[in-house]
Every structure is written in C-alpha cells, then in structure tokens.
Design a protein around this motif. Structure first.
Motif, PDB file in Angstrom:
ATOM      1  N   ARG A  73     -49.059  34.463  18.106  1.00 53.53           N
ATOM      2  CA  ARG A  73     -49.355  33.542  19.184  1.00 53.53           C
ATOM      3  C   ARG A  73     -48.850  32.141  18.829  1.00 53.53           C
ATOM      4  O   ARG A  73     -48.712  31.818  17.649  1.00 53.53           O
ATOM      5  CB  ARG A  73     -50.868  33.499  19.450  1.00 53.53           C
ATOM      6  N   PRO A  74     -48.566  31.302  19.832  1.00 56.52           N
ATOM      7  CA  PRO A  74     -48.053  29.954  19.533  1.00 56.52           C
ATOM      8  C   PRO A  74     -48.951  29.158  18.592  1.00 56.52           C
ATOM      9  O   PRO A  74     -48.458  28.416  17.735  1.00 56.52           O
ATOM     10  CB  PRO A  74     -47.994  29.304  20.925  1.00 56.52           C
ATOM     11  N   GLU A  75     -50.278  29.300  18.740  1.00 53.79           N
ATOM     12  CA  GLU A  75     -51.182  28.528  17.892  1.00 53.79           C
ATOM     13  C   GLU A  75     -51.150  28.972  16.436  1.00 53.79           C
ATOM     14  O   GLU A  75     -51.715  28.301  15.558  1.00 53.79           O
ATOM     15  CB  GLU A  75     -52.611  28.612  18.436  1.00 53.79           C
ATOM     16  N   ASP A  76     -50.491  30.098  16.141  1.00 52.73           N
ATOM     17  CA  ASP A  76     -50.371  30.547  14.743  1.00 52.73           C
ATOM     18  C   ASP A  76     -49.440  29.651  13.946  1.00 52.73           C
ATOM     19  O   ASP A  76     -49.459  29.677  12.711  1.00 52.73           O
ATOM     20  CB  ASP A  76     -49.858  31.992  14.689  1.00 52.73           C
ATOM     21  N   HIS A  77     -48.627  28.861  14.621  1.00 52.82           N
ATOM     22  CA  HIS A  77     -47.663  27.988  13.940  1.00 52.82           C
ATOM     23  C   HIS A  77     -47.777  26.587  14.528  1.00 52.82           C
ATOM     24  O   HIS A  77     -46.992  26.199  15.414  1.00 52.82           O
ATOM     25  CB  HIS A  77     -46.243  28.533  14.090  1.00 52.82           C
ATOM     26  N   PRO A  78     -48.740  25.831  14.063  1.00 56.55           N
ATOM     27  CA  PRO A  78     -48.938  24.470  14.597  1.00 56.55           C
ATOM     28  C   PRO A  78     -47.669  23.625  14.435  1.00 56.55           C
ATOM     29  O   PRO A  78     -46.967  23.713  13.424  1.00 56.55           O
ATOM     30  CB  PRO A  78     -50.094  23.911  13.751  1.00 56.55           C
ATOM     31  N   VAL A  79     -47.394  22.823  15.443  1.00 56.99           N
ATOM     32  CA  VAL A  79     -46.242  21.922  15.389  1.00 56.99           C
ATOM     33  C   VAL A  79     -46.625  20.675  14.599  1.00 56.99           C
ATOM     34  O   VAL A  79     -47.652  20.040  14.864  1.00 56.99           O
ATOM     35  CB  VAL A  79     -45.800  21.520  16.810  1.00 56.99           C
ATOM     36  N   VAL A  80     -45.813  20.360  13.605  1.00 52.35           N
ATOM     37  CA  VAL A  80     -46.079  19.181  12.787  1.00 52.35           C
ATOM     38  C   VAL A  80     -45.720  17.923  13.596  1.00 52.35           C
ATOM     39  O   VAL A  80     -44.591  17.799  14.077  1.00 52.35           O
ATOM     40  CB  VAL A  80     -45.262  19.218  11.488  1.00 52.35           C
ATOM     41  N   ARG A  81     -46.681  17.049  13.780  1.00 49.80           N
ATOM     42  CA  ARG A  81     -46.443  15.822  14.542  1.00 49.80           C
ATOM     43  C   ARG A  81     -46.646  14.621  13.609  1.00 49.80           C
ATOM     44  O   ARG A  81     -47.597  13.869  13.729  1.00 49.80           O
ATOM     45  CB  ARG A  81     -47.375  15.750  15.743  1.00 49.80           C
TER      46      ARG A  81
END
Length: 224
Positions: A26-34
């Motif tokens: 799922r997308p939330e499995d790989h948080p986007v680094v901000r």
C-alpha cells in the motif's frame, strides 16, 4: 487518436510501471520523505509582514495597512475612490466592515448569476491565509469569502487579511493549515488577473479582477 485508445495506452503504461509491485503493498508502506526547507530564512513577524506586502506589490496588488478600528473608514474611502455603488459582501463578512461605506451592499443569497456578478462594482472578502514568500492569498470558501465566482467575476476585489493569525511564511506552512481540497475548494491568488500576448504585452482583468486591493489589518477586525 480516439479517446478510448489514449486511455488504454495510459493505463497500459501504469500497469507496466506497477508490474513488480506486490499486490499487498500500500502507498502508506513507503512514506515520502519531506525533508525540504519549510521556510527560506529566518524572519521576525514584522519582517514576514513586510515580505508579504512587498511581494503583493510586485504582483501589482495595491496594499494598505490599517488597524482594526480603522478598517471601516479605509474600506469606505477605497470604495468611494473607485466610484463603487454596488458592492458584494459574501455570507459571514462582518457587516460592520462596510458601515461607513455609502454603497448598496449585495448578498449572494440567492446565488447571483454570472451576468449579475459582472455588473457588481466591487467585492469585499476575507481570506483563509496569506503566504509571505510567494505573495499569495488563499481563499477556501469559508465565512466571509463566498464561492469562487464571487472573486473571479467582479472587476475589483478588496481582500482583508488579519495579520495576527492569517499570515504564514511559506507554502508548506499554508498547506498544513488549510483544509484538504476535497473538503473545500481552494483559490490561490497572486495579484490581479493578468496574461501576456505573444509580444509580452501585459493585459489585466482577463480571467479575474482587474484590480486587487489587499488590506493588512493589525488586530482582530471581526468584532467591528
């Protein structure tokens, strides 16, 4: 190329790009680094306000500074100088703001048509936020702002900004405070509406107000 063919080509590219992604992922499995900068430089509140005023002026907005007590008189003067007679006030706009103005105050209930909005002399609104680094006003259809058409059709827009709690330094700071787009439509305004033709001749008032005036108000004008 037909619409169906274009759609299949795009979906085909998406499928190929996702071919090696496990179905359970799922997308939330790989948080986007901000980890990008949230603010460019350090500023005091006064310096942030000066930056906002300067960037608004660069975009050819007319900027006025006033305290809460002086807001009605300033609005009355600006409307008189404009020669405005029919002034639109969205639902939720404090009526005291226009108490000194000798104008016909119109409401948007029932909703005015585009033709009716086109003959309004001026519209007075609040805003959701103002962004100093970009000189941008953000409206989210909240109280005192109205629907998007109210600030796009009339030729003259007066926007009131509370400097104590509505000014942020940067776009990331603004996004943290704004409601999700799905909840409210967001209109981002950087100066009066303008465009340029092929020879770079600037024309204002093409798809929005020709004149934008921003009133930076110290203190809280809402009880006025």
């Amino acid at each position: 190329m037909s619409g169906g063919t274009s759609r299949e080509r795009i979906l085909g590219r998406v499928r190929r790009a996702l071919a090696d992604v496990p179905r359970e992922e799922r997308p939330e499995d790989h948080p986007v680094v901000r980890d990008y900068l949230r603010v460019h430089g350090e500023r005091s509140p006064a310096e942030t306000l000066d930056l906002l005023a300067g960037n608004l002026a660069d975009y050819r907005a007319l900027v006025h500074r006033v305290d809460a007590a002086g807001l009605p008189a300033l609005l009355a003067r600006l409307l008189a100088e404009r020669g405005a007679h029919r002034v639109l006030a969205p639902a939720g706009l404090p009526r005291g703001w226009l108490r000194d103005a000798r104008v016909d105050v119109l409401s948007d209930t029932p909703a005015l048509t585009a033709r009716e909005l086109d003959v309004v002399d001026s519209v007075v609104t609040g805003c959701a936020l103002a962004i100093a680094e970009t000189g941008t006003l953000v409206l989210d259809a909240g109280p005192g702002q109205g629907r998007r058409a109210l600030t796009l059709v009339p030729d003259h827009h007066l926007c009131v900004v509370r400097t104590a709690d509505q000014v942020v330094d940067s776009v990331p700071q603004a996004l943290e405070r704004l409601a999700p787009v799905a909840a409210r439509p967001l209109t981002w305004v950087s100066g009066p509406s303008a465009t340029s033709d092929i020879e770079l001749d600037r024309v204002e008032g093409v798809h929005g107000p020709r004149t934008l005036e921003v009133l930076l108000v110290a203190g809280d004008p809402r009880p006025v």
